[in-house]
Design a protein around this motif. Structure first.
Motif, short mmCIF file in Angstrom:
data_model
loop_
_atom_site.label_atom_id
_atom_site.label_comp_id
_atom_site.label_asym_id
_atom_site.label_seq_id
_atom_site.Cartn_x
_atom_site.Cartn_y
_atom_site.Cartn_z
N GLU A 42 -30.12 -120.91 -8.67
CA GLU A 42 -30.27 -119.46 -8.62
C GLU A 42 -29.79 -118.97 -7.26
O GLU A 42 -29.99 -119.63 -6.25
N PHE A 43 -29.20 -117.80 -7.26
CA PHE A 43 -28.62 -117.28 -6.02
C PHE A 43 -28.79 -115.76 -5.99
O PHE A 43 -28.47 -115.08 -6.95
N GLU A 44 -29.32 -115.29 -4.87
CA GLU A 44 -29.55 -113.86 -4.74
C GLU A 44 -29.16 -113.46 -3.33
O GLU A 44 -29.46 -114.19 -2.38
N ILE A 45 -28.49 -112.33 -3.17
CA ILE A 45 -28.11 -111.92 -1.81
C ILE A 45 -28.28 -110.41 -1.66
O ILE A 45 -27.94 -109.65 -2.57
N HIS A 46 -28.85 -110.01 -0.54
CA HIS A 46 -28.97 -108.59 -0.21
C HIS A 46 -28.45 -108.44 1.20
O HIS A 46 -28.86 -109.18 2.08
N GLY A 75 -25.35 -103.46 9.45
CA GLY A 75 -26.13 -103.06 10.62
C GLY A 75 -27.61 -103.42 10.53
O GLY A 75 -28.35 -103.26 11.50
N GLU A 76 -28.05 -103.85 9.37
CA GLU A 76 -29.48 -104.18 9.23
C GLU A 76 -29.74 -105.67 9.04
O GLU A 76 -30.72 -106.20 9.52
N GLY A 77 -28.87 -106.31 8.31
CA GLY A 77 -29.05 -107.76 8.15
C GLY A 77 -28.81 -108.24 6.74
O GLY A 77 -28.44 -107.48 5.85
N THR A 78 -29.05 -109.54 6.58
CA THR A 78 -28.74 -110.19 5.32
C THR A 78 -29.91 -111.07 4.91
O THR A 78 -30.56 -111.69 5.75
N ARG A 79 -30.18 -111.10 3.60
CA ARG A 79 -31.19 -112.01 3.08
C ARG A 79 -30.59 -112.73 1.87
O ARG A 79 -30.06 -112.09 0.95
N VAL A 80 -30.63 -114.06 1.94
CA VAL A 80 -30.14 -114.88 0.83
C VAL A 80 -31.31 -115.69 0.29
O VAL A 80 -32.03 -116.31 1.07
#
Lengths: 333, 137
Positions: B117-121, B125-130
């Motif tokens: 499973e793979f999810e990315i937001h 300028g705010e950041g990344t969450r994987v």
């Protein structure tokens, strides 16, 4: 996925090889490799398969067992690359089939047959250098025994050129209804093309109207490769004169009409720069050389002349067509 | 095995050696949950890639490794969090051709393929969450 039976097969090949060290087991391993590749078994799975097979065949020294961790870690990168190549391959196939559809669509934009008039032969050869062509030609029916002929070269090749070509085709189709003079036709097309294509692109075109009763050809040119007029009485080829900006370069370009009367056996040759820029080994063919080759086709029917010249140039360029190639031959008989 | 007995672990990624620590935690946990050797290595590699992205492009961030359970199947969830520049075009970052050029989001297509499973937001300028999950085979 490595199945149990496959695992057993691998152990067997390895065991046989370790006892006999024969070429036949190596051959078997090679075939197994092909099969594994076809099942998308990744390099890291094979590493693990080998490590486990060793365990089944005897006492594995600890340093050998541990060493497989390093091998597995390295192989994972190869595995990623392997999976990535597979995904590229799928995308490539998808693009190929899209291009095939585009090619068929493009073919349907070009006339499927040439118009027929008494005392006039028309021959056409139009070949794309790659799958999609940047050359365009069309015949437009007009009233009182006249018909329009357009030949155009869109800068660049491939998809962008093809998309631009469909716009040019629809513009000509709708302007064709108005029976404009060649100069007005190019004037309107220039505005349409200029407004609708990328500034880096442009279109060169010759648009003409042939009166099959008077055998008079009135045409205008927009930065297009000049064609040739063959005067049968003199046995000489002349450049088709005319000038004007290519379509899409500046918004208010004006175009001038040229007029030619064809006598019996006179020939008009319209072409794109794929014909004149045909490459003979290292150098481009000069117009004089092209005339020399055309001369040899004089006396043939229009279609035979077009085919004959194409075959000659293809042979000269050693069957390596660099640019889209279009030639229209009109011969008064 | 009761997954609830094991608590998530968060590793701060600030320097390159933290990548190794995160890998080690992931590997230990996947061993503990009985993942096969290849899966262990794929989990470790995925953690590596996610942690390297944080280290290279955001500077600092965290990797959280949590045991998860769904319908009796045990899995490992890895969450990579950073407050870096963010990824301008996620589709492009997940494109093989783009990421192998060594640009932003290196290794993401590989991680996506290795995990279940793979999810990315990501917000500029705010950041990344994987968030990725690997279920036990």
């Amino acid at each position: 996925m490595v199945t149990r039976s496959f695992r057993e097969e691998y152990v067997k090949i390895l065991r046989d090889y370790l006892s006999a060290q024969g070429e036949d087991q190596l051959y078997g391993a090679q075939q197994l490799g092909k099969w594994m590749l076809s099942r998308d078994i990744s390099p890291e799975e094979i590493t693990d398969l080998h490590a486990q097979a060793l365990e089944q065949l005897g006492e594995v020294p600890e340093f050998v067992r541990s060493s497989f961790s390093i091998l597995t870690e390295v192989m994972i990168e190869y595995g990623n690359e392997h999976r990535s190549v597979n995904s590229w391959r799928n995308r490539h196939q998808q693009m190929e089939s899209e291009i095939a559809v585009a090619k068929a669509m493009q073919q349907s934009l070009l006339p499927s047959e040439v118009p027929v008039y008494p005392e006039l032969e028309i021959g056409v050869v139009s070949i794309a250098a790659k799958q999609i062509s940047g050359d365009y030609y069309d015949f437009i029916e007009q009233t009182e025994g006249r018909f329009g002929v357009a030949i155009a070269d869109i800068t660049g090749k491939g998809m962008p050129a093809a998309m631009c070509m469909s716009m040019v085709k629809y513009a000509i189709d709708s302007l064709g209804q108005m029976e404009l003079g060649p100069d007005e036709m190019l004037h309107h097309l220039n505005r349409i093309v200029g407004r609708n294509i990328d500034p880096s692109m442009f279109v060169t075109m010759l648009f003409g109207s042939y009166d099959s009763k008077e055998h008079c050809f009135r045409y205008a040119m927009a930065g297009h490769e000049p064609g040739f007029l063959y005067r049968s009485a003199e046995g000489k080829f002349y450049d088709l004169e005319g000038r004007g900006n290519a379509l899409g370069l500046c918004p208010n370009s004006e175009y001038a009409v040229q007029e030619i009367h064809l006598e019996i056996n006179d020939v008009l040759i319209l072409l794109t720069d794929g014909v004149t820029e045909c490459k003979n080994n290292r150098y481009y063919l000069q117009r004089e050389e092209l005339v020399h080759h055309l001369q040899k086709e004089v006396g043939n029917s229009a279609q035979k002349m077009a085919n004959g010249l194409y075959n000659r140039l293809l042979l000269l360029s050693q069957f390596d067509l660099l640019d889209d190639y279009t030639m229209i031959v009109l011969r008064r008989t | 095995m009761v997954v609830a007995d094991y608590s998530p672990e968060t590793i701060n990624i600030e320097q390159e050696s933290d990548i190794v620590t995160a890998r080690q935690v992931g590997r230990n946990m996947s061993k503990l949950f009985g993942f096969g050797t290849i899966t262990q290595s794929r989990i470790a590699t995925s953690i590596s890639e996610l942690a390297r992205n944080i280290y290279l492009y955001a500077g600092t961030g965290t990797i959280t490794i949590s045991p998860v359970e769904r319908e009796g199947v045990i899995g490992l969830q890895i969450t990579a969090n950073d407050s870096g520049p963010g990824i301008p075009d996620i589709r492009q970052a997940l494109d093989d051709g783009y990421s192998t050029s060594g640009a932003l989001g290196a290794g993401l297509p590989g991680v996506k393929r290795m995990m279940d499973e793979f999810e990315i937001h990501s917000t500029l300028g705010e950041g990344t969450r994987v968030i990725v999950v690997k279920w036990s085979d």
